[in-house]
Design an enzyme around this catalytic site. Structure first.
Site, short mmCIF file in Angstrom:
data_model
loop_
_atom_site.label_atom_id
_atom_site.label_comp_id
_atom_site.label_asym_id
_atom_site.label_seq_id
_atom_site.Cartn_x
_atom_site.Cartn_y
_atom_site.Cartn_z
N ASP A 73 1.74 3.90 2.83
CA ASP A 73 0.72 4.76 2.23
C ASP A 73 1.35 5.93 1.45
OD1 ASP A 73 -1.86 5.39 1.54
OD2 ASP A 73 -2.52 6.01 3.53
N ASP A 74 1.63 7.04 2.12
CA ASP A 74 2.22 8.24 1.49
C ASP A 74 3.38 8.70 2.37
OD1 ASP A 74 0.04 8.87 -0.66
OD2 ASP A 74 -1.07 8.50 1.20
N HIS A 103 1.44 4.81 -2.41
CA HIS A 103 1.10 5.67 -3.55
C HIS A 103 2.39 6.33 -4.02
CE1 HIS A 103 -3.27 5.47 -2.56
NE2 HIS A 103 -2.79 5.27 -1.34
N GLU A 130 -11.37 3.18 5.66
CA GLU A 130 -10.37 4.09 6.25
C GLU A 130 -11.18 5.17 6.98
OE1 GLU A 130 -8.15 6.50 3.43
OE2 GLU A 130 -6.56 6.93 4.89
N HIS A 157 -9.39 0.88 -1.59
CA HIS A 157 -9.42 1.49 -0.27
C HIS A 157 -10.85 1.40 0.25
CE1 HIS A 157 -5.59 3.15 -1.49
NE2 HIS A 157 -5.50 4.00 -0.49
N HIS A 196 0.87 -1.19 0.00
CA HIS A 196 0.00 0.00 0.00
C HIS A 196 0.90 1.23 0.00
CE1 HIS A 196 -3.87 2.02 1.75
NE2 HIS A 196 -3.15 2.88 1.05
N1 HPA Z 1 -6.67 7.25 1.16
C1 HPA Z 1 -7.32 7.60 0.06
N2 HPA Z 1 -6.72 8.11 -1.00
C2 HPA Z 1 -5.39 8.27 -0.96
C3 HPA Z 1 -4.67 7.93 0.15
C4 HPA Z 1 -5.34 7.38 1.26
O1 HPA Z 1 -4.77 7.03 2.33
N3 HPA Z 1 -3.37 8.23 -0.15
C5 HPA Z 1 -3.34 8.72 -1.41
N4 HPA Z 1 -4.57 8.75 -1.90
ZN ZN Z 2 -3.71 4.77 0.43
#
Ligand code: HPA
Ligand code: ZN
Length: 338
Positions: free
Chosen positions: A280-281, A21, A202, A199, A19
């Site tokens: 994630d990011d 991006h 969340e 996703h 996971h």
């Molecule tokens: N959630 C949804 N969209 C996203 C995320 C995330 O954590 N990171 C980058 N785009």
């Molecule tokens: Zn994500």
């Protein structure tokens, strides 16, 4: 953050990152370098001023900055440089396999052709085995706050590149954009032989996780932490061993969870869920793959065996072929056992 220098005496656990991006790996240094190369003016005077903007109240407040900074990504070289920078950091963090999301609509909507994005990324990923010792896959995400028609058009535009794409995914603002909105494009993706992830859970409710499973037919759920609010859903995820790609530092930074000490990761493992830990990011959330492992270890007092289980889970939940998966699992088993 600066790349972690590997410590040969204490190498990080081998792991897969499922996971991630690629646009979320854009560090301030690279953002400013690309802005200068492309003649783009960023709305921040310095890297420090930009870093000070990394304080988020929810998913949308992060997405606003995430999309704004993408303005610096324009050429094949930019996407290749972005991927190389990630791979170098991932290697230092013990990542042996990475399944990497990208957001085509965030680029095509700015006039950057899909081919530029895919060619640039794959140019870097094609060297990943040799240069970084990392196997890779690409996952093309649809932006769920755009229309279903836009997702369908994106999928059709991507047909020439499907040999480089392993799966489709679904990201961006979750609440108000349930998975069922994308039923048609997921059916086409599956017909074309792609894997499916999304996703869900969340910020969105457990009902979105049910829809990802039953309407989209996903092979994995990204995040999924809110499944814990629905015992029947947990039972389903456990029975089918549907992997959840949990992102601890992201959860805290986006206020999905109050503090790392409150993270439900141990409860998820105890429930028998197939949980993995991911970044994630990482440029925005304060850490890459092993930083997430370290953060949960320290805040939740996880022992070595639990960390090893998380590393094994990451390979089990991957889209790797069986032989490569088994080879990586052996690496995990051998790690630190002299
Ligand atoms: N959630 C949804 N969209 C996203 C995320 C995330 O954590 N990171 C980058 N785009
Ligand atoms: Zn994500």
């Amino acid at each position: 953050m600066p790349p972690t220098t590997p410590n040969p005496a204490n190498p990080p656990l081998p792991k897969a990152e499922l996971h991630l991006h690629i646009e979320g790996t854009l560090e301030p240094e690279l953002a400013f370098a690309l802005a200068e190369r492309n003649g783009v003016t960023l709305p921040y005077a310095t890297e420090d001023a930009l870093r000070r903007a990394y304080s988020f109240s929810d998913l949308q407040s992060f997405l606003n900055l995430y999309y704004a900074l993408m303005a610096v990504l324009r050429t094949e070289n930019d996407f290749a440089d972005l991927a190389h920078a990630y791979l170098a950091r991932a290697q230092a963090q013990g990542v042996r396999h990475a399944e990497i999301f990208f957001d085509p609509q965030a680029h095509t909507s700015r006039g950057v052709p899909l081919g530029t994005v895919v060619e640039g990324l794959t140019r870097a990923l094609d060297t990943a085995g040799e240069r970084y010792g990392i196997t890779t896959r690409l996952i093309m995400c649809f932006l769920r706050d755009q229309s279903a028609e836009s997702a369908l058009a994106t999928f059709e535009a991507a047909r020439p590149y499907l040999d480089r794409i392993t799966a489709v995914g679904l990201d961006s603002a979750e609440v108000g954009h349930p998975p069922s909105k994308f039923k048609e494009v997921y059916a086409l993706a599956r017909e074309a032989g792609l894997k499916c992830v999304a996703h869900a859970g969340e910020e969105g409710p457990p009902a979105y996780v049910w829809e990802a499973l039953d309407v989209l037919g996903v092979d994995r759920v990204d995040h999924g932490v809110r499944c814990l609010e629905d015992p029947e859903l947990v039972a389903r995820l456990v029975a089918d061993q549907v992997p959840l790609t949990v992102c601890p530092l992201s959860n805290v930074r986006l206020r999905v969870i109050d503090t790392m000490a409150d993270h439900p990761l141990p409860a998820m493992l105890d429930a028998g869920l197939l949980v993995t830990v991911n970044s994630d990011d990482p440029a925005y959330f304060g850490g890459y793959a092993d930083d997430n492992f370290t953060a949960v270890r320290d805040a939740l007092d996880l022992d070595e065996e639990t960390l090893r289980t998380l590393a094994c889970n990451s390979f089990r939940a991957s889209f790797l072929d069986e032989a490569t998966r088994e080879a990586y699992l052996k690496e995990v088993e051998a790690h630190g056992r002299g």
